[in-house]
Write an enzyme that holds these catalytic residues in place. Sequence first.
Site, PDB file in Angstrom:
ATOM      1  N   GLY A  11       0.836  -1.194   0.000  1.00 45.63           N
ATOM      2  CA  GLY A  11       0.000   0.000   0.000  1.00 45.63           C
ATOM      3  C   GLY A  11       0.867   1.238   0.000  1.00 45.63           C
ATOM      4  N   SER A  13       2.482   4.883   1.214  1.00 45.87           N
ATOM      5  CA  SER A  13       2.971   5.444   2.458  1.00 45.87           C
ATOM      6  C   SER A  13       1.769   5.944   3.257  1.00 45.87           C
ATOM      7  CB  SER A  13       3.919   6.600   2.131  1.00 45.87           C
ATOM      8  OG  SER A  13       4.312   7.273   3.284  1.00 45.87           O
ATOM      9  N   GLY A  16      -1.221   2.462   6.524  1.00 45.31           N
ATOM     10  CA  GLY A  16      -1.487   1.652   7.702  1.00 45.31           C
ATOM     11  C   GLY A  16      -0.830   0.285   7.699  1.00 45.31           C
ATOM     12  N   ASP A  39      11.192   0.147   4.756  1.00 48.48           N
ATOM     13  CA  ASP A  39      11.713   1.364   5.388  1.00 48.48           C
ATOM     14  C   ASP A  39      12.854   1.045   6.344  1.00 48.48           C
ATOM     15  OD1 ASP A  39       9.881   2.886   4.009  1.00 48.48           O
ATOM     16  OD2 ASP A  39       8.580   3.268   5.735  1.00 48.48           O
TER      17      ASP A  39
END
Length: 196
Positions: A11, A13, A16, A39
């Site tokens: 999904g 940034s 969730g 990340d």
Amino acid sequence: MTRGRIIFLNGTSSSGKSSIARELLDVLDDGVFFHMAVDGFGAMRTRRPLGAEELDLALRRTRMGFHRSVAAMAEVGNDVVVDHVLSEHWRLLDCLSVLRAEDVLFVGVHCPLEELVRREQARGDRPSGLAAQQYAVVHRHGDYDLECDTGTTGPRECAERIREFLPRGPRPTAFSRLRERYRTEIDDLAGTVGRA
């Protein structure tokens, strides 16, 4: 040796994914799961400023290394929750080429654009407009095993839904279907990677 399962959350940034991943580690009671976030791999990179071309190459290598690290963890029997943003088509192709399709439960994490913008501004740790930029491309491939909308459903409820769905995942998986659809592009990418 039994291979590990991969719950792959994709999904934008601020959609969730990390919140769902944390909840999954709490609710999954069958196996030992590890949360691997792209990340986190980026945060391991050197802090010195990089020029645009050097940064692009470093980011590409980082993401390719991330994909292979996930594959290695699952290959030796670890269950993995992947937190990723497939905002470039080659990232999907690379994942399709290195992850065993039968092991992957591919979950689309959606959120309305207005809410993404609100969350991004509230967080303050992302470039402004990043979620909007990714919004049109992250789900372009259009095939998942399961989808969640964090605009209407909380992370815990999404995690519970994934937990309930995991044992009865579809056959063939979304990764299997996508691998078949993009077979030629995957082969082309593999040839490019092999020459690098």
